[in-house]
Scaffold this active site. Structure first.
Site, PDB file in Angstrom:
ATOM      1  N   TYR A 120     -63.598  64.034  -3.958  1.00 38.63           N
ATOM      2  CA  TYR A 120     -64.096  65.175  -4.747  1.00 38.63           C
ATOM      3  C   TYR A 120     -63.160  66.357  -4.583  1.00 38.63           C
ATOM      4  CZ  TYR A 120     -68.737  63.112  -5.531  1.00 38.63           C
ATOM      5  OH  TYR A 120     -69.774  62.320  -5.920  1.00 38.63           O
TER       6      TYR A 120
ATOM      7  N   TYR B  35     -66.741  56.185  -1.904  1.00 38.38           N
ATOM      8  CA  TYR B  35     -66.226  57.018  -0.822  1.00 38.38           C
ATOM      9  C   TYR B  35     -67.087  56.888   0.420  1.00 38.38           C
ATOM     10  CZ  TYR B  35     -69.706  60.453  -2.573  1.00 38.38           C
ATOM     11  OH  TYR B  35     -70.849  61.081  -3.000  1.00 38.38           O
TER      12      TYR B  35
ATOM     13  N   HIS C 298     -70.434  56.356  -8.371  1.00 37.37           N
ATOM     14  CA  HIS C 298     -71.516  56.997  -9.139  1.00 37.37           C
ATOM     15  C   HIS C 298     -71.013  58.258  -9.816  1.00 37.37           C
ATOM     16  CE1 HIS C 298     -71.530  58.894  -5.152  1.00 37.37           C
ATOM     17  NE2 HIS C 298     -71.850  59.995  -5.803  1.00 37.37           N
TER      18      HIS C 298
END
Ligand SMILES: [Fe+2]
Lengths: 256, 198
Positions: free
Chosen positions: A119, A158, A171
């Site tokens: 992220y 992750y 997701h």
């Protein structure tokens, strides 16, 4: 927007005011106290919830979208002057309510990790590379038939530290408003046949098998774009009145 | 999409916003339900705490409320769609990135019709999202100046407040502070905030 609610007349919701009422889902949402997901431990209320009738503040909600969303917000594959790495995918579907009615003109917000599972966030520091051309955020407003569509990159799995060797299945995070405060929903969309489901306490926090399957998108060969992108379909169902309602429009006929 | 036994579409289940909600849910001026400088604008702010009294730095609060005259810009208000006052949206979201603190700017709403001819005291509906919350939790913010009002618009006539055990009602009433109101949210433990089954 129109006031075409089936107007399930709730007994005396407000003097002389007939308000739409929304079903109260039982056994669909995860229990707030889900010990396998460790962060729930100190963050779930222990006192009983108090029943909130669906009154004016609950059956209304913000009308959002205009001014918050530009056309580019539907495409996550281009950022900062270049193209994101990874498998390009289309993610599309419809926003409905549980009465089967489309939820048009509603804001759909998504965010996700990049193809390597990282992220773009200060607190995500695991050793997978950031992609200079992927910021991982998208926004669209559903169309008049409740349809939404994004073009993005398939997110990677992750690791996280919930339990030994814990990995989140791939997701995409979704946030939706619907047309009323009662319909607000934040959830996650998953991909078929992910080998990581078995050990994920967030996915498995949903007690009902059918409801869990409802978070898994379907590979959609028909929606793939030749020489361009694979495609996954996922419909999102917000709370309806609980009454039976069938839409008169033939949605499929309008599909290309 | 799964369907229920009577053929209706099955509801989509909730999942946590996770720790990285700021990526997807940050809006420019998102914490402003009303434009700054609007006459009557007040801040409503507080700290979000976990069950050990530790501030939660990765949560988000959203508010939704009536206009100052108690009306809504929404087709499902049977009194009709009301135009919002200039610069007013009735909705705001604020992340708790500042050591668990959140703050929104808004106008105090008006009283709103309630059940059976009663009147609900002015209130905000408030949702809390965070890592570790698998579904949002919902509460209401009431205002201290309406506590002593007898009759319509006061706390005593409000049916939602009346349904809350008396010793817990104080958790739903903001405190007056300089420039607005303070409303701390305790997800668990001593003085746990009242949350609603919505
Ligand atoms: Fe995530």
């Amino acid at each position: 927007m129109t006031t075409d609610h089936p107007a399930q007349a709730a007994p005396g919701p407000a003097s002389g005011l007939v308000l739409p009422q929304y079903e109260r889902p039982a056994g669909v949402h995860p229990p707030l106290d889900s010990p396998d997901y460790r962060s729930t431990g100190l963050r779930h209320p222990k006192e009983p919830l108090v029943l909130l009738p669906h009154l004016l503040t609950e059956v209304t909600g913000p009308v959002l979208g205009d001014g918050r969303v530009t056309k580019d917000d539907a495409d996550l594959t281009q950022w900062d002057g270049g193209e994101a790495l990874g498998q390009r995918i289309v993610v599309r579907g419809r926003v409905l309510d549980s009465d089967g009615r489309a939820v048009p003109d509603t804001l759909v917000e998504i965010w996700q990790a990049n193809a390597g599972g990282r992220y773009r966030h200060l607190r995500d520091q695991w050793p997978a590379p950031l992609d200079p051309h992927f910021n991982g955020v998208g926004r669209v407003v559903s169309d008049s038939l409740g349809r939404y569509e994004f073009t993005t990159i398939k997110p990677g799995a992750y690791p996280w530290k919930n339990h030994h060797n814990a990995w989140r299945p791939a997701h995409i995070h979704f946030s939706l408003f619907g047309r009323a405060f009662t319909q607000r929903l934040v959830t996650q969309m998953y991909f078929e046949d992910d080998p990581l489901f078995f050990q994920d306490p967030i996915f498995n926090s949903i007690p009902d098998e059918k409801a869990r399957q409802g978070l898994i998108s379907r590979f959609d060969y028909e929606a793939t774009q030749p020489e361009w992108a694979l495609a996954f379909s996922w419909d999102i169902v917000l709370r309806g009145s609980g009454a039976t309602y069938f839409e008169t429009e033939d949605v499929d006929a309008d599909d290309e | 999409m799964p369907t229920t036994s009577d053929g209706r579409p099955g509801l989509t289940a909730s999942q946590t916003v996770g720790p990285y909600l700021a990526i997807g849910l940050t809006w420019e001026h998102g914490e402003e339900a009303v434009d700054p400088g609007t006459p009557g604008a007040v801040t409503v702010s507080g700290t979000l705490y976990d069950g050990e009294g530790v501030p939660i730095p990765d949560g988000m609060v959203e508010i939704w409320q009536a206009h100052p005259d108690g009306r809504f810009h929404h087709p499902d208000d049977p009194r009709g769609v009301a135009e919002a006052p200039p610069g007013f949206r009735g909705f705001a979201r604020a992340q708790t990135v500042d050591g668990g603190r959140w703050s929104v700017l808004t106008l105090v709403p008006g009283a709103v019709p309630g059940p059976d001819g009663t009147t609900q005291a002015p209130h905000l509906d408030l949702s809390v999202f965070a890592r570790g919350l698998l579904d949002r939790v919902v509460t209401r913010v009431y205002f201290p100046e309406h506590a002593g009002v007898a009759g319509p618009g006061g706390h005593a006539e409000d049916r939602v407040l009346a349904a809350v055990p008396a010793h817990r009602r104080h958790t739903l009433v903001a405190q007056q502070v300089d420039g607005g109101y303070r409303f701390d949210i305790r997800l668990q433990g001593e003085n746990e905030t009242v949350f609603f089954d919505i």
